[in-house]
Scaffold this motif. Structure first.
Motif, PDB file in Angstrom:
ATOM      1  N   LEU A 183       1.256   2.193   1.091  1.00 46.18           N
ATOM      2  CA  LEU A 183       2.402   2.690   1.168  1.00 46.18           C
ATOM      3  C   LEU A 183       2.531   4.060   0.420  1.00 46.18           C
ATOM      4  CD1 LEU A 183       3.478  -1.075   0.042  1.00 46.18           C
ATOM      5  CD2 LEU A 183       3.236  -0.530   2.331  1.00 46.18           C
ATOM      6  N   LYS A 184       4.022   4.673   1.291  1.00 41.04           N
ATOM      7  CA  LYS A 184       4.463   6.069   0.686  1.00 41.04           C
ATOM      8  C   LYS A 184       5.649   5.827   0.420  1.00 41.04           C
ATOM      9  CE  LYS A 184       0.052   8.310   2.948  1.00 41.04           C
ATOM     10  NZ  LYS A 184      -0.057   8.733   4.080  1.00 41.04           N
ATOM     11  N   ASP A 185       6.294   6.904   0.984  1.00 41.30           N
ATOM     12  CA  ASP A 185       8.032   6.963   0.377  1.00 41.30           C
ATOM     13  C   ASP A 185       8.291   5.763   1.103  1.00 41.30           C
ATOM     14  OD1 ASP A 185       7.886   8.285  -0.600  1.00 41.30           O
ATOM     15  OD2 ASP A 185       8.253  10.484   0.688  1.00 41.30           O
ATOM     16  N   ILE A 186       8.845   4.835   0.871  1.00 45.74           N
ATOM     17  CA  ILE A 186       9.931   3.610   0.707  1.00 45.74           C
ATOM     18  C   ILE A 186      11.004   3.978   1.753  1.00 45.74           C
ATOM     19  CG2 ILE A 186      10.138   1.527   0.710  1.00 45.74           C
ATOM     20  CD1 ILE A 186       7.416   1.817   1.446  1.00 45.74           C
ATOM     21  N   ASN A 187      11.440   4.037   2.430  1.00 41.61           N
ATOM     22  CA  ASN A 187      13.047   4.267   3.141  1.00 41.61           C
ATOM     23  C   ASN A 187      13.783   3.152   2.230  1.00 41.61           C
ATOM     24  OD1 ASN A 187      15.466   4.820   4.002  1.00 41.61           O
ATOM     25  ND2 ASN A 187      14.751   6.279   5.882  1.00 41.61           N
ATOM     26  N   THR A 188      14.563   3.350   1.749  1.00 35.53           N
ATOM     27  CA  THR A 188      15.647   2.189   0.975  1.00 35.53           C
ATOM     28  C   THR A 188      16.824   1.674   1.695  1.00 35.53           C
ATOM     29  OG1 THR A 188      16.922   3.460  -0.342  1.00 35.53           O
ATOM     30  CG2 THR A 188      15.104   2.483  -1.025  1.00 35.53           C
ATOM     31  N   VAL A 190      16.380   1.569   4.837  1.00 35.76           N
ATOM     32  CA  VAL A 190      16.185   1.054   6.331  1.00 35.76           C
ATOM     33  C   VAL A 190      15.851   0.180   5.817  1.00 35.76           C
ATOM     34  CG1 VAL A 190      14.033   0.865   7.490  1.00 35.76           C
ATOM     35  CG2 VAL A 190      15.220   3.232   7.422  1.00 35.76           C
ATOM     36  N   THR A 191      15.199  -0.345   4.420  1.00 39.85           N
ATOM     37  CA  THR A 191      14.833  -1.781   3.503  1.00 39.85           C
ATOM     38  C   THR A 191      16.174  -2.450   3.870  1.00 39.85           C
ATOM     39  OG1 THR A 191      14.205  -1.113   1.964  1.00 39.85           O
ATOM     40  CG2 THR A 191      12.715  -0.792   3.273  1.00 39.85           C
ATOM     41  N   GLY A 192      16.826  -1.599   3.260  1.00 31.31           N
ATOM     42  CA  GLY A 192      17.653  -2.583   2.941  1.00 31.31           C
ATOM     43  C   GLY A 192      18.177  -3.211   1.068  1.00 31.31           C
ATOM     44  N   GLY A 193      16.840  -2.637   0.653  1.00 32.55           N
ATOM     45  CA  GLY A 193      17.267  -3.403  -1.109  1.00 32.55           C
ATOM     46  C   GLY A 193      16.836  -1.372  -1.324  1.00 32.55           C
ATOM     47  N   VAL A 194      16.544  -1.590  -3.115  1.00 33.10           N
ATOM     48  CA  VAL A 194      16.919  -0.602  -3.772  1.00 33.10           C
ATOM     49  C   VAL A 194      15.906  -1.153  -5.138  1.00 33.10           C
ATOM     50  CG1 VAL A 194      18.773   1.172  -3.281  1.00 33.10           C
ATOM     51  CG2 VAL A 194      18.740  -0.551  -5.290  1.00 33.10           C
ATOM     52  N   TYR A 195      15.506  -2.195  -5.162  1.00 34.02           N
ATOM     53  CA  TYR A 195      14.611  -2.450  -5.990  1.00 34.02           C
ATOM     54  C   TYR A 195      13.577  -2.589  -5.700  1.00 34.02           C
ATOM     55  CZ  TYR A 195      18.975  -4.088  -7.580  1.00 34.02           C
ATOM     56  OH  TYR A 195      20.757  -3.551  -7.672  1.00 34.02           O
ATOM     57  N   LEU A 266      15.552  -9.951  -2.463  1.00 31.94           N
ATOM     58  CA  LEU A 266      14.035  -9.427  -2.963  1.00 31.94           C
ATOM     59  C   LEU A 266      14.139  -8.806  -1.378  1.00 31.94           C
ATOM     60  CD1 LEU A 266      12.818 -12.802  -3.109  1.00 31.94           C
ATOM     61  CD2 LEU A 266      12.580 -10.696  -4.808  1.00 31.94           C
ATOM     62  N   GLN A 267      14.732  -7.668  -0.366  1.00 32.38           N
ATOM     63  CA  GLN A 267      14.772  -6.723   0.393  1.00 32.38           C
ATOM     64  C   GLN A 267      13.622  -6.161   0.756  1.00 32.38           C
ATOM     65  OE1 GLN A 267      17.130  -7.002  -1.664  1.00 32.38           O
ATOM     66  NE2 GLN A 267      19.381  -6.701  -0.419  1.00 32.38           N
ATOM     67  N   LYS A 352       7.945   1.493  -7.695  1.00 30.28           N
ATOM     68  CA  LYS A 352       8.460   2.851  -7.018  1.00 30.28           C
ATOM     69  C   LYS A 352       7.385   3.989  -7.197  1.00 30.28           C
ATOM     70  CE  LYS A 352      12.360   1.419 -10.765  1.00 30.28           C
ATOM     71  NZ  LYS A 352      13.241   1.412 -11.454  1.00 30.28           N
ATOM     72  N   GLN A 353       8.058   4.942  -5.675  1.00 30.43           N
ATOM     73  CA  GLN A 353       7.177   6.507  -5.652  1.00 30.43           C
ATOM     74  C   GLN A 353       6.816   6.990  -6.992  1.00 30.43           C
ATOM     75  OE1 GLN A 353       5.091   6.696  -3.202  1.00 30.43           O
ATOM     76  NE2 GLN A 353       5.801   4.183  -2.929  1.00 30.43           N
TER      77      GLN A 353
END
Length: 354
Positions: A183-188, A190-195, A266-267, A352-353
């Motif tokens: 997993l690289k950069d997770i686009n929050t 797009v996922t709807g979650g910041v945690y 838990l997005q 977290k990245q």
């Protein structure tokens, strides 16, 4: 007068099962985009990995994998004709794992071994314990589960005395190899979650905000989608003559509804690693509104730098908001009547990245 045919399959009763018996279930299922869309329509599932090919490709997949629970239902449904057609209720799960992802176009099938039998003292039923393994078209294992189901006896009152109950591991061992791309950069956005993994701590409780009311059409269509033809879910005329008085909702559908509700909070927990144990504490019926809360039991660091795991306990309630619910058990140590699901499971969530 017409001759009555003997070709009709009336399903297995408790006496028909033998410990060590192996069953290859019929009806392999090729999964379509329609299955995926229909599942979203029935459950409201919102996890982004299972919704977007583009996001899935950004996460290293060729295309979006199936929601783990949709795969569970479609594969599990193969066993109903042979195991639980004459069930009173599906009671629980243990040691459920999801070794490999499943995609649209894959074909799933299931095999089962009987691992335990326990006759009930009333002489009318017994509990059947099974170990089922699902495979895709390449013979890769996609589902491994143990469950137990209460089944009617054919000859009520005739006692065999059988009482062989298997033991189950409390949790699944976390493998060094987890079949998820790096997993690289997770686009929050797009996922709807910041945690992320580091944001959760053991003992934390999330009271999920949304509730979902389940109609008769919802759970009826869900069981048809999964080809789960257990009589208790389909035959309302029969069920009116039982103490329940109406059709029983498939417990797996309740799991899916609770998982959908848990999205809020838990997005980024996009993958179910395992179901450690699950209990259908009380029946659910059409018209019930499901709410849920989740407790973080354990945070599990993994040697991979990109992901960790959370062991969770999600409790689904009927017609009771979670913020007003403090204890799942009554003074006798039994589940309160509002509790319909108590699910201990482990999810994978990105770190977290750096």
């Amino acid at each position: 007068m017409s001759k009555i045919s003997t070709k009709i399959n009336f399903g297995n009763f408790f006496e028909d099962f033998k410990i060590g018996q192996k069953i290859i279930h019929p009806l392999p299922r090729t999964i379509s985009d329609g299955d995926v869309s229909f599942y979203i329509a029935l459950t409201g599932s919102r996890f982004s990995l299972n919704s977007s090919d583009i996001l899935a490709q950004e996460m290293g997949y060729d295309k979006k994998p199936l929601d783990d629970l949709l795969m569970f239902h479609l594969t599990f449904g193969k066993s109903v004709q042979d195991i639980s057609l004459n069930a009173i209720a599906n009671l629980g799960y243990a040691e459920v794992s999801f070794p490999n992802p499943v995609f649209v176009g894959d074909t799933v099938k299931l095999e089962t071994e009987i691992i335990g039998l326990k006759e009930n003292s009333n002489g009318k039923s017994g509990v059947v314990y099974v170990h089922s393994i699902g495979y895709n078209q390449d013979e890769n294992e996609v589902l491994n589960l143990k469950r137990w189901v209460m089944v009617h006896k054919r000859n009520k009152g005739e006692m065999s005395g059988i009482n062989t109950v298997p033991t189950f591991a409390k949790t699944q061992t976390i493998a060094q190899e987890i079949n998820i791309p790096v997993l690289k950069d997770i686009n929050t956005d797009v996922t709807g979650g910041v945690y992320f993994f580091e944001d959760y701590e053991a003992g934390e409780r999330l009271n999920h905000a949304e509730g979902i009311t389940i109609d008769d059409s919802d759970h009826t269509l869900a069981t048809k989608l999964y080809q789960n033809n257990a009589k208790v879910h389909f035959d309302d005329f029969m069920m009116k003559s039982t103490p329940m008085g109406q059709r029983l909702m498939y417990g797996g559908h309740v799991i899916s509804i609770a998982r959908s509700i848990s999205f809020n909070g838990l997005q980024n927990a996009q993958w179910i690693y395992s179901i450690n144990s699950g209990a259908h504490a009380n029946p659910t019926y059409a018209g019930d509104t499901i709410y849920a809360f989740t407790e973080v039991i354990e945070t599990i660091n993994h040697e991979r730098e990109d992901l960790g795991l959370l062991r969770l306990r999600t409790v689904a309630l009927k017609n009771q908001r979670p913020e007003t619910f403090t204890s799942t058990f009554d003074e006798n140590g039994k589940y309160k009547k509002e509790v319909v699901l108590d699910l201990d499971y482990t999810v994978v969530i990105p770190k977290k990245q750096k």
